[in-house]
Design a protein around this motif. Structure first.
Motif, PDB file in Angstrom:
ATOM      1  N   ASP A 107       7.646   5.923  14.387  1.00 20.25           N
ATOM      2  CA  ASP A 107       7.937   5.111  13.211  1.00 20.25           C
ATOM      3  C   ASP A 107       8.826   5.944  12.298  1.00 20.25           C
ATOM      4  OD1 ASP A 107       6.295   6.798  11.616  1.00 20.25           O
ATOM      5  OD2 ASP A 107       4.593   5.416  11.700  1.00 20.25           O
ATOM      6  N   LYS A 108       9.024   5.480  11.108  1.00 16.31           N
ATOM      7  CA  LYS A 108       9.943   6.146  10.183  1.00 16.31           C
ATOM      8  C   LYS A 108       9.498   7.567   9.840  1.00 16.31           C
ATOM      9  CE  LYS A 108      12.281   5.150   5.829  1.00 16.31           C
ATOM     10  NZ  LYS A 108      12.393   4.179   4.722  1.00 16.31           N
ATOM     11  N   TYR A 109       8.188   7.829   9.877  1.00 14.03           N
ATOM     12  CA  TYR A 109       7.663   9.105   9.398  1.00 14.03           C
ATOM     13  C   TYR A 109       7.028   9.992  10.462  1.00 14.03           C
ATOM     14  CZ  TYR A 109       8.214   6.374   5.179  1.00 14.03           C
ATOM     15  OH  TYR A 109       8.726   5.581   4.197  1.00 14.03           O
ATOM     16  N   HIS A 110       6.514   9.401  11.511  1.00 11.83           N
ATOM     17  CA  HIS A 110       5.738  10.163  12.498  1.00 11.83           C
ATOM     18  C   HIS A 110       6.076   9.769  13.929  1.00 11.83           C
ATOM     19  CE1 HIS A 110       3.105  10.112   8.915  1.00 11.83           C
ATOM     20  NE2 HIS A 110       2.861  11.354   9.271  1.00 11.83           N
ATOM     21  N   LEU A 111       5.680  10.651  14.832  1.00 13.82           N
ATOM     22  CA  LEU A 111       5.487  10.254  16.214  1.00 13.82           C
ATOM     23  C   LEU A 111       4.004  10.437  16.460  1.00 13.82           C
ATOM     24  CD1 LEU A 111       5.084  12.886  18.345  1.00 13.82           C
ATOM     25  CD2 LEU A 111       7.445  13.191  17.700  1.00 13.82           C
ATOM     26  N   TYR A 112       3.425   9.585  17.290  1.00 13.55           N
ATOM     27  CA  TYR A 112       1.987   9.652  17.525  1.00 13.55           C
ATOM     28  C   TYR A 112       1.665   9.130  18.914  1.00 13.55           C
ATOM     29  CZ  TYR A 112       2.519   4.912  15.598  1.00 13.55           C
ATOM     30  OH  TYR A 112       2.946   3.634  15.334  1.00 13.55           O
ATOM     31  N   PHE A 113       0.526   9.608  19.421  1.00 10.07           N
ATOM     32  CA  PHE A 113       0.153   9.309  20.801  1.00 10.07           C
ATOM     33  C   PHE A 113      -1.314   9.631  21.008  1.00 10.07           C
ATOM     34  CE2 PHE A 113       1.916  13.475  20.259  1.00 10.07           C
ATOM     35  CZ  PHE A 113       0.964  14.302  20.831  1.00 10.07           C
ATOM     36  N   PHE A 114      -1.887   9.035  22.049  1.00  6.87           N
ATOM     37  CA  PHE A 114      -3.229   9.432  22.463  1.00  6.87           C
ATOM     38  C   PHE A 114      -3.092  10.740  23.221  1.00  6.87           C
ATOM     39  CE2 PHE A 114      -4.250   4.993  21.677  1.00  6.87           C
ATOM     40  CZ  PHE A 114      -5.467   5.137  21.030  1.00  6.87           C
ATOM     41  N   SER A 115      -3.869  11.713  22.799  1.00  7.55           N
ATOM     42  CA  SER A 115      -3.705  13.054  23.364  1.00  7.55           C
ATOM     43  C   SER A 115      -4.530  13.265  24.627  1.00  7.55           C
ATOM     44  CB  SER A 115      -4.106  14.103  22.326  1.00  7.55           C
ATOM     45  OG  SER A 115      -5.503  14.098  22.138  1.00  7.55           O
ATOM     46  N   LYS A 116      -4.132  14.293  25.325  1.00  9.62           N
ATOM     47  CA  LYS A 116      -4.935  14.786  26.435  1.00  9.62           C
ATOM     48  C   LYS A 116      -5.989  15.703  25.836  1.00  9.62           C
ATOM     49  CE  LYS A 116      -1.059  14.500  29.559  1.00  9.62           C
ATOM     50  NZ  LYS A 116      -0.102  15.192  30.387  1.00  9.62           N
ATOM     51  N   LYS A 117      -6.899  16.168  26.657  1.00 10.26           N
ATOM     52  CA  LYS A 117      -7.959  17.043  26.143  1.00 10.26           C
ATOM     53  C   LYS A 117      -7.439  18.431  25.764  1.00 10.26           C
ATOM     54  CE  LYS A 117     -11.801  14.460  27.563  1.00 10.26           C
ATOM     55  NZ  LYS A 117     -11.320  13.186  27.156  1.00 10.26           N
ATOM     56  N   LYS A 118      -6.347  18.870  26.396  1.00 12.14           N
ATOM     57  CA  LYS A 118      -5.742  20.165  26.079  1.00 12.14           C
ATOM     58  C   LYS A 118      -4.273  19.936  25.736  1.00 12.14           C
ATOM     59  CE  LYS A 118      -8.783  22.848  29.081  1.00 12.14           C
ATOM     60  NZ  LYS A 118      -9.523  23.581  28.109  1.00 12.14           N
ATOM     61  N   ASN A 119      -3.856  20.413  24.548  1.00 10.84           N
ATOM     62  CA  ASN A 119      -2.505  20.180  24.057  1.00 10.84           C
ATOM     63  C   ASN A 119      -1.910  21.453  23.476  1.00 10.84           C
ATOM     64  OD1 ASN A 119      -2.502  16.992  23.932  1.00 10.84           O
ATOM     65  ND2 ASN A 119      -4.450  17.682  23.112  1.00 10.84           N
ATOM     66  N   THR A 120      -0.650  21.703  23.767  1.00  8.63           N
ATOM     67  CA  THR A 120       0.116  22.787  23.149  1.00  8.63           C
ATOM     68  C   THR A 120       1.451  22.208  22.705  1.00  8.63           C
ATOM     69  OG1 THR A 120      -0.919  24.441  24.565  1.00  8.63           O
ATOM     70  CG2 THR A 120       1.143  25.058  23.490  1.00  8.63           C
ATOM     71  N   PHE A 121       1.822  22.472  21.446  1.00  7.32           N
ATOM     72  CA  PHE A 121       3.065  21.945  20.887  1.00  7.32           C
ATOM     73  C   PHE A 121       3.860  23.070  20.237  1.00  7.32           C
ATOM     74  CE2 PHE A 121      -0.185  18.641  20.324  1.00  7.32           C
ATOM     75  CZ  PHE A 121       0.358  17.652  21.124  1.00  7.32           C
ATOM     76  N   PHE A 122       5.159  22.971  20.317  1.00 10.16           N
ATOM     77  CA  PHE A 122       6.072  23.855  19.597  1.00 10.16           C
ATOM     78  C   PHE A 122       6.780  22.985  18.557  1.00 10.16           C
ATOM     79  CE2 PHE A 122       5.391  25.739  23.698  1.00 10.16           C
ATOM     80  CZ  PHE A 122       5.264  27.093  23.428  1.00 10.16           C
ATOM     81  N   ILE A 123       6.276  22.993  17.325  1.00  6.55           N
ATOM     82  CA  ILE A 123       6.841  22.096  16.316  1.00  6.55           C
ATOM     83  C   ILE A 123       7.356  22.820  15.080  1.00  6.55           C
ATOM     84  CG2 ILE A 123       5.453  20.145  17.063  1.00  6.55           C
ATOM     85  CD1 ILE A 123       3.701  20.586  14.569  1.00  6.55           C
ATOM     86  N   GLY A 124       7.146  24.095  14.965  1.00  8.55           N
ATOM     87  CA  GLY A 124       7.581  24.820  13.775  1.00  8.55           C
ATOM     88  C   GLY A 124       6.513  24.822  12.701  1.00  8.55           C
ATOM     89  N   LYS A 125       6.743  25.633  11.702  1.00  7.24           N
ATOM     90  CA  LYS A 125       5.778  25.783  10.608  1.00  7.24           C
ATOM     91  C   LYS A 125       5.962  24.695   9.556  1.00  7.24           C
ATOM     92  CE  LYS A 125       5.429  30.792  11.035  1.00  7.24           C
ATOM     93  NZ  LYS A 125       5.562  32.070  10.320  1.00  7.24           N
ATOM     94  N   ASN A 126       4.886  24.477   8.810  1.00 11.72           N
ATOM     95  CA  ASN A 126       4.870  23.578   7.645  1.00 11.72           C
ATOM     96  C   ASN A 126       5.146  22.114   7.988  1.00 11.72           C
ATOM     97  OD1 ASN A 126       4.302  25.726   5.802  1.00 11.72           O
ATOM     98  ND2 ASN A 126       6.453  26.330   6.025  1.00 11.72           N
ATOM     99  N   LYS A 127       4.661  21.663   9.111  1.00 11.73           N
ATOM    100  CA  LYS A 127       4.784  20.261   9.509  1.00 11.73           C
ATOM    101  C   LYS A 127       3.403  19.610   9.451  1.00 11.73           C
ATOM    102  CE  LYS A 127       8.969  21.234  10.396  1.00 11.73           C
ATOM    103  NZ  LYS A 127       9.948  21.012   9.354  1.00 11.73           N
ATOM    104  N   LYS A 128       3.351  18.384   8.967  1.00 14.70           N
ATOM    105  CA  LYS A 128       2.081  17.668   8.878  1.00 14.70           C
ATOM    106  C   LYS A 128       1.618  17.255  10.273  1.00 14.70           C
ATOM    107  CE  LYS A 128       2.961  15.902   4.329  1.00 14.70           C
ATOM    108  NZ  LYS A 128       4.083  15.112   3.840  1.00 14.70           N
TER     109      LYS A 128
END
Length: 191
Positions: A107-128
């Motif tokens: 959407d305009k502000y977020h991406l969202y999804f149903f997660s798996k039980k184990k998740n690793t993300f590289f998104i940078g600092k200071n992100k909601k």
């Protein structure tokens, strides 16, 4: 020569007019066509999948066809339908297909999804980052968030994990049981 960044573009019948206003090249239109503008003709170069049964939503019909055709990754734009009941219905449908398709909503502000039980993300600092149980998760642990969680349970109506902040470039989010939506602030992704 026009290239399509998204691969294939599928539209449910109700969103066709919206996409047409952006001159989007639509490969296929799916649905019962009760929302398709009556004054419009079907586009020449698009595949039409008319499914008239009323037991499922057009979004459900579209995901079923995508799964049958062998697609694995689905990016959903406009999944809220600008109506909250529509939004919740689409989340329920996405959960139904969680183990068949990788579905990410935008959407305009977020991406969202149903997660798996184990998740690793590289998104940078200071992100909601918000962790929303659907309806309950247990054994939740996070690394790389400003407000860490260590072996906790979240449940709608009791405790949820919204508006956390990434404090590392790499974050880990793991849990043992249940279903959870992860919302990530979109400005961290160049979309």
């Amino acid at each position: 020569m026009k290239t399509n960044f998204f691969g294939k573009v599928f539209s449910v019948d109700g969103s066709y007019n919206y996409l047409r206003n952006f001159n989007a090249s639509i490969d296929s239109i799916i649905g019962d066509f009760d929302s398709f503008p009556k004054q419009l003709k079907y586009p020449r170069n698009s595949n039409i999948y008319k499914v008239v049964e009323q037991e499922n939503t057009d979004f459900d019909k579209a995901l079923n066809i995508l799964h049958q055709k062998g697609f694995k990754n689905v990016n959903v734009w406009g999944g809220s339908g600008k109506e909250q009941d529509h939004f919740l219905g689409n989340l329920s449908t996405a959960l139904k297909y969680k183990n068949k398709l990788s579905i990410i909503f935008y959407d305009k502000y977020h991406l969202y999804f149903f997660s798996k039980k184990k998740n690793t993300f590289f998104i940078g600092k200071n992100k909601k980052v918000s962790l929303f149980p659907f309806p309950k998760i247990t054994g939740l642990k996070t690394i790389g968030l400003s407000y860490p969680v260590d072996n906790e349970s979240f449940e709608i109506g009791k405790k949820i994990g919204i508006r956390n902040i990434s404090c590392e470039k790499k974050i880990h989010i793991n849990y043992e049981k249940g279903e959870m939506l992860i919302f990530i602030e979109r400005k961290c992704f160049p979309l």
